[in-house]
Structure formats: structure tokens, C-alpha cells
Design an enzyme around this catalytic site. Structure first.
Site, PDB file in Angstrom:
ATOM      1  N   LYS A 254       0.415  -1.045   0.232  1.00 26.54           N
ATOM      2  CA  LYS A 254       0.088   0.008  -0.151  1.00 26.54           C
ATOM      3  C   LYS A 254       0.945   1.179  -0.223  1.00 26.54           C
ATOM      4  O   LYS A 254       0.112   2.769   0.066  1.00 26.54           O
ATOM      5  CB  LYS A 254      -1.177   0.327   1.127  1.00 26.54           C
ATOM      6  CG  LYS A 254      -1.941  -1.202   0.545  1.00 26.54           C
ATOM      7  CD  LYS A 254      -2.833  -1.396   1.535  1.00 26.54           C
ATOM      8  CE  LYS A 254      -3.750  -2.119   1.850  1.00 26.54           C
ATOM      9  NZ  LYS A 254      -4.773  -2.754   3.574  1.00 26.54           N
ATOM     10  N   ARG A 255       1.961   1.250   0.639  1.00 29.56           N
ATOM     11  CA  ARG A 255       2.996   2.653   0.207  1.00 29.56           C
ATOM     12  C   ARG A 255       3.228   2.930  -1.213  1.00 29.56           C
ATOM     13  O   ARG A 255       3.129   3.797  -1.537  1.00 29.56           O
ATOM     14  CB  ARG A 255       4.034   1.998   0.560  1.00 29.56           C
ATOM     15  CG  ARG A 255       3.944   1.980   2.744  1.00 29.56           C
ATOM     16  CD  ARG A 255       5.676   1.202   3.394  1.00 29.56           C
ATOM     17  NE  ARG A 255       6.855   0.358   2.698  1.00 29.56           N
ATOM     18  CZ  ARG A 255       6.037  -1.186   2.787  1.00 29.56           C
ATOM     19  NH1 ARG A 255       5.383  -0.995   3.789  1.00 29.56           N
ATOM     20  NH2 ARG A 255       6.881  -1.593   2.564  1.00 29.56           N
TER      21      ARG A 255
END
Length: 319
Positions: A254-255
Site C-alpha cells: 500500500k506504500r
């Protein structure tokens, strides 16, 4: 054929990314290709990180991609609800009490800072193995610490034995849990139940027969199998899929905001995203657009690579 029940079990802490989508797609194909059903469970134990708006967005995203489900979600449709883990804590508490009554757990007062500062053994990947600091505390010693205001988590007493299983995709995997992780947490000192206990209780209660997820969770499976056996619960079949890697070899997460659906949907339509992922997974001969149902007739786990999947530069940049 026995009833097949697969599941999506995302943590709604943001927009889903390519890795989540691939896992959901393969879970959907694996169950649907056998005439099975899909359960959507929202793993939102940490409600601060997982506000409800993310769960609603996730459901909208899955519908947009063409990945439907038969039971669960925020609407709670089905016989095994609620389907949000934040609303199922009484079930986890009941399971914990059963383990406690059998003498299989103990309070742990170690803080994260203390564990990091301790000269404890580590795995080859750098993760710490719990050294058993609180394992042999007497009842009096534990009570004194609680009276002094120290908060306790709860750990499972891990036996000195090898636990293995035949993964439906990666083959045989085994671990000696005492050497691989040591006694692991079931309930954290901040009051949250741990993933390992919650997922076992929920998959059993929701009659899930197959679990499809990323290979980063492969080493969680022996811990979960131990809990299934201690609680007398039926064990599902596990399938662990390869991870998607960025151009520099990092696992997509998700980064990587350019790989989440918010960014992807600005460049690509749902059939393009599904088609490109299916191509990477060996299910589509070309990176051509397709809908999930178009992949059902020819789906086989034998086609899916076992090694991690580098994402070619530009593949998801748009057409």
C-alpha cells in the site's frame, strides 16, 4: 463434490493495490471454478487504521473489478455474520478462554521496546523469536505485575514439534514453531486480538474450505494449523500465491500509491487491470483485457508461477 467456500479477507486500511487484487482474483477463480461460494470478511480489528469508509470503498472497488461475493461484507448478508472482525470479539474471547482453561496460554508483560532491547534469537529474515521471558512466571508474580499497573498480552505455549502441511500451490511446507517464532501472541496488551487467533476462529465459523493468500503469509500457516487443532476446528486447504515485485525487487504494498486502485483506475479500466494481472499469473496468454468470468473455464493452479512475479515497467501505465 464437497461444498467449496472461498473468501476475500482484506484489511480495509486504504485502497486495494495490485497485490490485493491478484489475491482476490485467484481466490475468486479457485472457488468459482469448482462451483464454490465466496465470503467477504473485513479484517478491521484495528478500527483506528480501518475506518468504515475504507470498507465501503473496498466493496465498491471489488464490484468495479467484477469480483462478486455471495455472503458477508458490510451489509452482513448471510448466516455467519457479523462479517467485520471488529464486531466479532466475543467469539475470539470465547476461543481464548478455552485455551486458557486447558492451560495452553499465559500472560506476557514484555513490551515491544523490551523485546527489541533483549538479546533474543532472530530468524534469518531478522524477525525476533520470542525468548519465553514470561513463560514460567508464577501466578503470584503475574498478579503482582498486574497490581503494579503492567499491562499483559496473552501468548500461546508452543510445543516443541514440527507442523507441516501440503500447500495447494507451493507444495509441502513445515516449521518447528518453537524454533521459528516461539510462543506467539493471541491477545495484545492494548486489548486487540491478534490476527492468528481471529482468522482461525472466523474461517472455521464461516465454514471456509480454502484460503487463498500471498506467500508472505506462508509461515503464518503452521501457527494457525496449531490453533485449529488445539480448538478442534476443521482445517481449510491453503493456497499461497507468488508476490508481485516492483522493478527494483521490492514487494508491492500500500506504500506504492501508483499501484493502488485509486491511481490505477485513472489510467486503466477494470477489464484491462484483470487482463494484465491474469497475464502475469499465467492465466491469460497476452495482457489483453478480460473479465474474471472469462478465465474460469481454463483456470488451473498449475498455470500459476510459484516464483514471485516482477511487474514489467510500464505494464500498468495505461494504453
Amino acid at each position: 463434490m464437497d461444498k467449496i467456500v472461498g473468501r476475500f479477507a482484506p484489511s480495509p486500511s486504504g485502497r486495494i493495490h495490485l497485490g490485493n487484487i491478484l489475491s482476490s482474483l485467484l481466490a475468486w477463480l479457485s472457488a468459482r471454478s469448482k462451483g464454490g461460494r465466496i465470503v467477504l470478511r473485513l479484517e478491521d480489528l484495528d478500527t483506528v487504521r480501518c475506518p468504515r469508509r475504507y470498507a465501503l470503498q473496498l466493496e465498491e472497488d471489488l464490484h468495479w473489478l467484477g469480483l462478486d461475493w455471495d455472503e458477508g461484507g458490510t451489509a452482513g448478508q448471510g448466516p455467519h455474520g457479523p462479517y467485520e472482525q471488529s464486531r466479532r470479539t466475543a467469539l475470539y474471547q470465547a476461543a481464548l478462554k478455552r485455551l486458557e482453561a486447558a492451560g495452553l496460554v499465559y500472560p506476557c508483560f514484555c513490551t515491544r521496546r523490551e523485546l527489541h532491547a533483549a538479546d533474543a534469537p532472530h530468524r534469518s529474515d531478522g524477525r525476533q523469536i520470542y525468548p519465553g521471558t514470561c513463560r514460567n512466571l508464577t501466578a503470584e508474580e503475574a498478579a503482582a505485575r498486574k497490581t503494579a499497573g503492567h499491562r499483559a498480552g496473552v501468548r500461546l505455549r508452543v510445543p516443541e514439534e514440527v507442523i507441516g502441511f501440503a500447500d495447494g500451490h507451493l507444495g509441502w511446507y513445515e516449521e518447528n514453531l518453537a524454533e521459528a517464532c516461539g510462543d506467539f501472541l493471541l491477545h495484545r496488551s492494548d486489548g486487540l486480538f491478534a490476527y492468528q487467533l481471529a482468522v482461525v476462529v472466523d474461517d472455521a465459523a464461516m465454514e471456509v474450505t480454502e484460503v487463498v493468500r500471498g506467500a508472505d503469509l506462508l509461515d503464518s500457516t503452521p501457527r494457525q494449523l496449531l490453533l485449529y487443532r488445539l480448538l478442534g476446528l476443521p482445517e481449510p486447504k491453503f493456497y499461497h500465491l507468488p508476490l508481485l515485485l516492483s522493478a527494483d525487487g521490492r514487494r508491492l504494498s500500500k506504500r506504492d500509491q501508483d499501484a493502488d486502485l485509486g491511481a490505477l483506475s485513472c489510467r486503466l479500466g477494470p477489464e484491462e487491470i484483470i487482463g494484465k494481472l491474469a497475464f502475469l499469473a499465467g492465466l491469460n496468454p497476452e495482457a489483453r483485457p478480460c473479465r474474471p468470468e472469462e478465465l474460469l473455464a481454463e483456470f488451473s493452479w498449475d498455470k500459476v508461477p510459484r516464483e514471485d512475479l516482477p511487474v514489467p515497467p510500464g505494464l500498468f501505465d495505461g494504453t
